[in-house]
Design a protein around this motif. Sequence first.
Motif, PDB file in Angstrom:
ATOM      1  N   VAL A 128       0.855  -1.188   0.000  1.00  0.00           N
ATOM      2  CA  VAL A 128       0.000   0.000   0.000  1.00  0.00           C
ATOM      3  C   VAL A 128       0.889   1.235   0.000  1.00  0.00           C
ATOM      4  N   GLU A 129       0.552   2.219  -0.843  1.00  0.00           N
ATOM      5  CA  GLU A 129       1.211   3.518  -0.819  1.00  0.00           C
ATOM      6  C   GLU A 129       0.194   4.547  -0.346  1.00  0.00           C
ATOM      7  N   PHE A 130       0.596   5.374   0.621  1.00  0.00           N
ATOM      8  CA  PHE A 130      -0.356   6.301   1.225  1.00  0.00           C
ATOM      9  C   PHE A 130       0.319   7.629   1.544  1.00  0.00           C
ATOM     10  N   PRO A 131      -0.095   8.718   0.862  1.00  0.00           N
ATOM     11  CA  PRO A 131       0.431  10.046   1.210  1.00  0.00           C
ATOM     12  C   PRO A 131      -0.342  10.590   2.417  1.00  0.00           C
ATOM     13  N   TRP A 132       0.262  10.551   3.564  1.00  0.00           N
ATOM     14  CA  TRP A 132      -0.423  10.893   4.811  1.00  0.00           C
ATOM     15  C   TRP A 132      -0.346  12.396   5.046  1.00  0.00           C
ATOM     16  N   ASP A 133      -1.500  13.053   5.030  1.00  0.00           N
ATOM     17  CA  ASP A 133      -1.570  14.496   5.254  1.00  0.00           C
ATOM     18  C   ASP A 133      -1.643  14.753   6.762  1.00  0.00           C
ATOM     19  N   ILE A 134      -0.499  15.060   7.349  1.00  0.00           N
ATOM     20  CA  ILE A 134      -0.417  15.246   8.803  1.00  0.00           C
ATOM     21  C   ILE A 134      -1.097  16.547   9.228  1.00  0.00           C
ATOM     22  N   ASP A 135      -1.261  17.473   8.298  1.00  0.00           N
ATOM     23  CA  ASP A 135      -1.881  18.762   8.620  1.00  0.00           C
ATOM     24  C   ASP A 135      -3.280  18.575   9.195  1.00  0.00           C
ATOM     25  N   ARG A 136      -3.955  17.496   8.785  1.00  0.00           N
ATOM     26  CA  ARG A 136      -5.325  17.235   9.254  1.00  0.00           C
ATOM     27  C   ARG A 136      -5.386  16.858  10.732  1.00  0.00           C
ATOM     28  N   LEU A 137      -4.243  16.500  11.305  1.00  0.00           N
ATOM     29  CA  LEU A 137      -4.229  16.096  12.716  1.00  0.00           C
ATOM     30  C   LEU A 137      -4.227  17.295  13.655  1.00  0.00           C
ATOM     31  N   GLY A 138      -3.999  18.481  13.097  1.00  0.00           N
ATOM     32  CA  GLY A 138      -4.007  19.689  13.924  1.00  0.00           C
ATOM     33  C   GLY A 138      -2.885  19.733  14.931  1.00  0.00           C
ATOM     34  N   LEU A 139      -1.677  19.382  14.499  1.00  0.00           N
ATOM     35  CA  LEU A 139      -0.526  19.365  15.406  1.00  0.00           C
ATOM     36  C   LEU A 139      -0.036  20.772  15.730  1.00  0.00           C
ATOM     37  N   PHE A 140       0.684  20.863  16.840  1.00  0.00           N
ATOM     38  CA  PHE A 140       1.344  22.101  17.233  1.00  0.00           C
ATOM     39  C   PHE A 140       2.857  21.854  17.245  1.00  0.00           C
ATOM     40  N   PRO A 141       3.653  22.929  17.107  1.00  0.00           N
ATOM     41  CA  PRO A 141       5.115  22.755  17.160  1.00  0.00           C
ATOM     42  C   PRO A 141       5.539  21.965  18.392  1.00  0.00           C
ATOM     43  N   GLY A 142       6.383  20.967  18.174  1.00  0.00           N
ATOM     44  CA  GLY A 142       6.854  20.121  19.274  1.00  0.00           C
ATOM     45  C   GLY A 142       6.079  18.837  19.446  1.00  0.00           C
ATOM     46  N   ASP A 143       4.904  18.713  18.804  1.00  0.00           N
ATOM     47  CA  ASP A 143       4.103  17.483  18.913  1.00  0.00           C
ATOM     48  C   ASP A 143       4.773  16.314  18.196  1.00  0.00           C
ATOM     49  N   VAL A 144       4.519  15.104  18.710  1.00  0.00           N
ATOM     50  CA  VAL A 144       5.068  13.882  18.126  1.00  0.00           C
ATOM     51  C   VAL A 144       3.932  12.888  17.880  1.00  0.00           C
ATOM     52  N   VAL A 145       3.901  12.325  16.674  1.00  0.00           N
ATOM     53  CA  VAL A 145       2.931  11.291  16.327  1.00  0.00           C
ATOM     54  C   VAL A 145       3.670   9.955  16.248  1.00  0.00           C
ATOM     55  N   VAL A 162      -3.496 -10.713  13.456  1.00  0.00           N
ATOM     56  CA  VAL A 162      -3.074  -9.349  13.153  1.00  0.00           C
ATOM     57  C   VAL A 162      -1.576  -9.226  13.365  1.00  0.00           C
ATOM     58  N   GLY A 163      -0.871  -8.800  12.318  1.00  0.00           N
ATOM     59  CA  GLY A 163       0.567  -8.571  12.415  1.00  0.00           C
ATOM     60  C   GLY A 163       0.849  -7.084  12.450  1.00  0.00           C
ATOM     61  N   SER A 164       1.840  -6.681  13.245  1.00  0.00           N
ATOM     62  CA  SER A 164       2.176  -5.261  13.384  1.00  0.00           C
ATOM     63  C   SER A 164       3.589  -4.982  12.906  1.00  0.00           C
ATOM     64  N   SER A 165       3.782  -3.799  12.356  1.00  0.00           N
ATOM     65  CA  SER A 165       5.106  -3.355  11.931  1.00  0.00           C
ATOM     66  C   SER A 165       5.837  -2.731  13.117  1.00  0.00           C
ATOM     67  N   ASN A 166       7.069  -2.313  12.878  1.00  0.00           N
ATOM     68  CA  ASN A 166       7.780  -1.509  13.870  1.00  0.00           C
ATOM     69  C   ASN A 166       7.051  -0.174  14.037  1.00  0.00           C
ATOM     70  N   THR A 167       7.228   0.435  15.184  1.00  0.00           N
ATOM     71  CA  THR A 167       6.617   1.743  15.456  1.00  0.00           C
ATOM     72  C   THR A 167       7.614   2.851  15.150  1.00  0.00           C
ATOM     73  N   TYR A 168       7.138   3.867  14.440  1.00  0.00           N
ATOM     74  CA  TYR A 168       7.980   5.019  14.093  1.00  0.00           C
ATOM     75  C   TYR A 168       7.305   6.297  14.582  1.00  0.00           C
ATOM     76  N   SER A 169       8.035   7.397  14.498  1.00  0.00           N
ATOM     77  CA  SER A 169       7.492   8.671  14.961  1.00  0.00           C
ATOM     78  C   SER A 169       7.644   9.752  13.893  1.00  0.00           C
ATOM     79  N   ILE A 170       6.720  10.699  13.951  1.00  0.00           N
ATOM     80  CA  ILE A 170       6.763  11.891  13.100  1.00  0.00           C
ATOM     81  C   ILE A 170       6.737  13.083  14.044  1.00  0.00           C
ATOM     82  N   ARG A 171       7.741  13.936  13.942  1.00  0.00           N
ATOM     83  CA  ARG A 171       7.853  15.061  14.880  1.00  0.00           C
ATOM     84  C   ARG A 171       7.637  16.392  14.169  1.00  0.00           C
ATOM     85  N   PHE A 172       6.760  17.193  14.736  1.00  0.00           N
ATOM     86  CA  PHE A 172       6.557  18.556  14.258  1.00  0.00           C
ATOM     87  C   PHE A 172       7.671  19.407  14.887  1.00  0.00           C
TER      88      PHE A 172
END
Length: 302
Positions: A128-145, A162-172
């Motif tokens: 699956v390819e997915f362009p994730w629009d993080i802007d919709r999450l309403g993050l503030f500077p310093g937030d981490v997803v 159910v199989g899970s991948s490794n967990t990663y983070s996205i930082r504003f």
Amino acid sequence: LASAALRFEESSAIKLKVSEGNRLAGSFIVQHSEKYHIELIDTDGVMNSQPITYTINAIPDAVPKIEIVEPGKDVVLDESMIVSLRMDAKDDYGVQAIRLVYRVEGQSEKDTTLPLKTWNPPQTAVYVEFPWDIDRLGLFPGDVVSYHAEAIDANNVTGANVGSSNTYSIRFPSLAELYNEVESEQEAEHQGLEALFNEQAEATGTIDDLLDKIRKSQELTVKDEKTMKQVLENQKQIEKTAKELLENMKQTAQQMEKNQLFDLETVQKYQELQKLMDEALSEEHKEILRKLSEALQQLQLS
């Protein structure tokens, strides 16, 4: 034969269908490994006394394997606010769905699940390819997803795995990081503008020298003519560089306004500076081209 059955060590017996006196038929679902034997009773009521024991070795259904191939690492958000994801998954039964699970750290203890794609019939290997629009999450500077992907298989016997991948983070980026980034971009832009103006000044001086030489009825050397052509070529490159630099300044101004790093007055002053630079570079460029044209005319008349 009057009747027949499969007798298991743990599971309930399975009655077999008898046909033509000696043909047996039946089916069952294997839930786990165990031993069994076939029980036979003839029309006289006699049972087989020493049946052969068989063993069923059940191979446990493995959970699907899923991997976030892109970006495949922790990332810091850029101004596009888009994170392009690619997930690869495979399973022996077949993958029937992939979903994204995430949470904004410090805002909620509960994960949010985002279905991405389903397959019917299930496929043993999918992506699956997915362009994730993080802007919709309403993050503030310093937030981490924090996020991971999950693949669900098509095991309809014991239940879907159910199989899970490794967990990663996205930082504003923090306000300090955003401010420093804009400050660095401004510094680079100022240096670029200064270099352009220096090049323009040098080109103006070169053309003035050539014009002065022509006006004094001095014949231009081959080197002078090459210099004139080189100045003309340089102007084309300067024009291209100026457009790129001014476009960068425009993007910086938009970033300043979007991230609200500076007050409105500062942003407006920066936008005015951008406009003045545009006009100044354009006038310098036109003046040099005018002098080049004059030099070429003088050269033709001499």
